[in-house]
Write a protein that holds these residues in place. Structure first.
Motif, PDB file in Angstrom:
ATOM      1  N   ARG A 282       0.832  -1.215   0.000  1.00  0.00           N
ATOM      2  CA  ARG A 282       0.000   0.000   0.000  1.00  0.00           C
ATOM      3  C   ARG A 282       0.864   1.262   0.000  1.00  0.00           C
ATOM      4  O   ARG A 282       0.552   2.249  -0.661  1.00  0.00           O
ATOM      5  CB  ARG A 282      -0.935   0.004   1.202  1.00  0.00           C
ATOM      6  CG  ARG A 282      -2.078  -0.958   1.045  1.00  0.00           C
ATOM      7  CD  ARG A 282      -3.123  -0.750   2.127  1.00  0.00           C
ATOM      8  NE  ARG A 282      -4.124  -1.772   2.031  1.00  0.00           N
ATOM      9  CZ  ARG A 282      -4.304  -2.724   2.947  1.00  0.00           C
ATOM     10  NH1 ARG A 282      -3.552  -2.757   4.023  1.00  0.00           N
ATOM     11  NH2 ARG A 282      -5.238  -3.624   2.788  1.00  0.00           N
ATOM     12  N   ILE A 283       1.937   1.228   0.763  1.00  0.00           N
ATOM     13  CA  ILE A 283       2.850   2.372   0.810  1.00  0.00           C
ATOM     14  C   ILE A 283       3.469   2.599  -0.563  1.00  0.00           C
ATOM     15  O   ILE A 283       3.502   3.735  -1.062  1.00  0.00           O
ATOM     16  CB  ILE A 283       3.934   2.154   1.888  1.00  0.00           C
ATOM     17  CG1 ILE A 283       3.299   2.214   3.281  1.00  0.00           C
ATOM     18  CG2 ILE A 283       5.062   3.177   1.751  1.00  0.00           C
ATOM     19  CD1 ILE A 283       4.181   1.683   4.395  1.00  0.00           C
ATOM     20  N   ALA A 284       3.942   1.538  -1.202  1.00  0.00           N
ATOM     21  CA  ALA A 284       4.523   1.659  -2.548  1.00  0.00           C
ATOM     22  C   ALA A 284       3.489   2.213  -3.519  1.00  0.00           C
ATOM     23  O   ALA A 284       3.814   3.061  -4.365  1.00  0.00           O
ATOM     24  CB  ALA A 284       5.039   0.303  -3.022  1.00  0.00           C
ATOM     25  N   GLU A 285       2.248   1.781  -3.385  1.00  0.00           N
ATOM     26  CA  GLU A 285       1.165   2.279  -4.242  1.00  0.00           C
ATOM     27  C   GLU A 285       0.953   3.782  -4.024  1.00  0.00           C
ATOM     28  O   GLU A 285       0.794   4.544  -4.978  1.00  0.00           O
ATOM     29  CB  GLU A 285      -0.108   1.502  -3.907  1.00  0.00           C
ATOM     30  CG  GLU A 285      -1.289   1.794  -4.779  1.00  0.00           C
ATOM     31  CD  GLU A 285      -2.463   0.923  -4.392  1.00  0.00           C
ATOM     32  OE1 GLU A 285      -3.520   1.499  -4.035  1.00  0.00           O
ATOM     33  OE2 GLU A 285      -2.334  -0.316  -4.430  1.00  0.00           O
ATOM     34  N   GLN A 286       0.972   4.205  -2.760  1.00  0.00           N
ATOM     35  CA  GLN A 286       0.829   5.636  -2.456  1.00  0.00           C
ATOM     36  C   GLN A 286       1.972   6.434  -3.073  1.00  0.00           C
ATOM     37  O   GLN A 286       1.762   7.515  -3.628  1.00  0.00           O
ATOM     38  CB  GLN A 286       0.805   5.871  -0.942  1.00  0.00           C
ATOM     39  CG  GLN A 286      -0.447   5.408  -0.258  1.00  0.00           C
ATOM     40  CD  GLN A 286      -0.370   5.530   1.264  1.00  0.00           C
ATOM     41  OE1 GLN A 286       0.696   5.741   1.831  1.00  0.00           O
ATOM     42  NE2 GLN A 286      -1.512   5.375   1.922  1.00  0.00           N
ATOM     43  N   TRP A 287       3.192   5.914  -2.956  1.00  0.00           N
ATOM     44  CA  TRP A 287       4.346   6.609  -3.505  1.00  0.00           C
ATOM     45  C   TRP A 287       4.299   6.676  -5.016  1.00  0.00           C
ATOM     46  O   TRP A 287       4.680   7.683  -5.603  1.00  0.00           O
ATOM     47  CB  TRP A 287       5.637   5.942  -3.039  1.00  0.00           C
ATOM     48  CG  TRP A 287       5.909   6.064  -1.571  1.00  0.00           C
ATOM     49  CD1 TRP A 287       5.248   6.846  -0.662  1.00  0.00           C
ATOM     50  CD2 TRP A 287       6.913   5.380  -0.837  1.00  0.00           C
ATOM     51  NE1 TRP A 287       5.788   6.673   0.592  1.00  0.00           N
ATOM     52  CE2 TRP A 287       6.813   5.776   0.512  1.00  0.00           C
ATOM     53  CE3 TRP A 287       7.897   4.447  -1.198  1.00  0.00           C
ATOM     54  CZ2 TRP A 287       7.662   5.291   1.499  1.00  0.00           C
ATOM     55  CZ3 TRP A 287       8.742   3.969  -0.204  1.00  0.00           C
ATOM     56  CH2 TRP A 287       8.623   4.389   1.127  1.00  0.00           C
ATOM     57  N   ARG A 288       3.850   5.604  -5.657  1.00  0.00           N
ATOM     58  CA  ARG A 288       3.729   5.632  -7.124  1.00  0.00           C
ATOM     59  C   ARG A 288       2.705   6.668  -7.562  1.00  0.00           C
ATOM     60  O   ARG A 288       2.887   7.366  -8.550  1.00  0.00           O
ATOM     61  CB  ARG A 288       3.351   4.253  -7.665  1.00  0.00           C
ATOM     62  CG  ARG A 288       4.528   3.320  -7.841  1.00  0.00           C
ATOM     63  CD  ARG A 288       4.152   2.061  -8.608  1.00  0.00           C
ATOM     64  NE  ARG A 288       3.205   1.226  -7.899  1.00  0.00           N
ATOM     65  CZ  ARG A 288       3.521   0.356  -6.956  1.00  0.00           C
ATOM     66  NH1 ARG A 288       4.784   0.192  -6.599  1.00  0.00           N
ATOM     67  NH2 ARG A 288       2.585  -0.369  -6.362  1.00  0.00           N
ATOM     68  N   ALA A 289       1.615   6.751  -6.833  1.00  0.00           N
ATOM     69  CA  ALA A 289       0.561   7.717  -7.155  1.00  0.00           C
ATOM     70  C   ALA A 289       1.021   9.153  -6.919  1.00  0.00           C
ATOM     71  O   ALA A 289       0.639  10.067  -7.658  1.00  0.00           O
ATOM     72  CB  ALA A 289      -0.687   7.430  -6.322  1.00  0.00           C
ATOM     73  N   ASP A 290       1.851   9.348  -5.898  1.00  0.00           N
ATOM     74  CA  ASP A 290       2.318  10.694  -5.555  1.00  0.00           C
ATOM     75  C   ASP A 290       3.675  10.596  -4.854  1.00  0.00           C
ATOM     76  O   ASP A 290       3.733  10.429  -3.629  1.00  0.00           O
ATOM     77  CB  ASP A 290       1.310  11.391  -4.648  1.00  0.00           C
ATOM     78  CG  ASP A 290       1.692  12.821  -4.309  1.00  0.00           C
ATOM     79  OD1 ASP A 290       2.735  13.316  -4.814  1.00  0.00           O
ATOM     80  OD2 ASP A 290       0.948  13.455  -3.534  1.00  0.00           O
ATOM     81  N   PRO A 291       4.764  10.692  -5.602  1.00  0.00           N
ATOM     82  CA  PRO A 291       6.099  10.565  -5.011  1.00  0.00           C
ATOM     83  C   PRO A 291       6.408  11.586  -3.922  1.00  0.00           C
ATOM     84  O   PRO A 291       7.283  11.363  -3.093  1.00  0.00           O
ATOM     85  CB  PRO A 291       7.049  10.730  -6.199  1.00  0.00           C
ATOM     86  CG  PRO A 291       6.234  10.432  -7.396  1.00  0.00           C
ATOM     87  CD  PRO A 291       4.833  10.838  -7.051  1.00  0.00           C
ATOM     88  N   THR A 292       5.664  12.695  -3.901  1.00  0.00           N
ATOM     89  CA  THR A 292       5.926  13.682  -2.849  1.00  0.00           C
ATOM     90  C   THR A 292       5.562  13.148  -1.466  1.00  0.00           C
ATOM     91  O   THR A 292       6.028  13.687  -0.467  1.00  0.00           O
ATOM     92  CB  THR A 292       5.199  15.021  -3.102  1.00  0.00           C
ATOM     93  OG1 THR A 292       3.784  14.801  -3.131  1.00  0.00           O
ATOM     94  CG2 THR A 292       5.662  15.676  -4.382  1.00  0.00           C
TER      95      THR A 292
END
Length: 103
Positions: free
Chosen positions: A58-68
């Motif tokens: 889930r964290i990786a998914e969040q980062w892919r969606a918004d690297p900031t």
């Protein structure tokens, strides 16, 4: 039953506290984050023992969606000057002259 996707931002920020305190995040790391290369940070979270496989996904998914989101976590413990300088370097990566220097 409503679906709830946990937001791990505070816990991730705590895990990375102090990462950018001395000098901020280097430009090479900023480029890797922009490119979606999160392996080193996901490995660090995995090794912390604070997150299971589902949470890491889930964290990786969040980062892919918004690297900031990752950038914010890395800067969570940084002083104002370091944060401003690092965010300016991040913004500079959007400029055409910065992209041409990437190779």
């Amino acid at each position: 039953m409503p679906s709830h996707t946990p937001d791990y931002r505070e816990l991730v920020s705590a895990a990375f506290e102090g990462e950018a305190v001395e000098g901020g995040v280097d430009v090479a790391a900023l480029r890797r984050i922009r490119a979606g290369e999160f392996g080193e940070w996901l490995t660090a979270l995995d090794r912390s023992g604070l997150f299971g496989a589902d949470a890491l996904a889930r964290i990786a998914e969040q980062w892919r969606a918004d690297p900031t989101v990752l950038l914010d976590a890395l800067l969570a413990g940084a002083d104002t000057v370091t944060t401003r300088r690092t965010r300016a370097e991040w913004a500079a990566l959007d400029r055409p002259e910065s992209r041409s220097r990437l190779g």
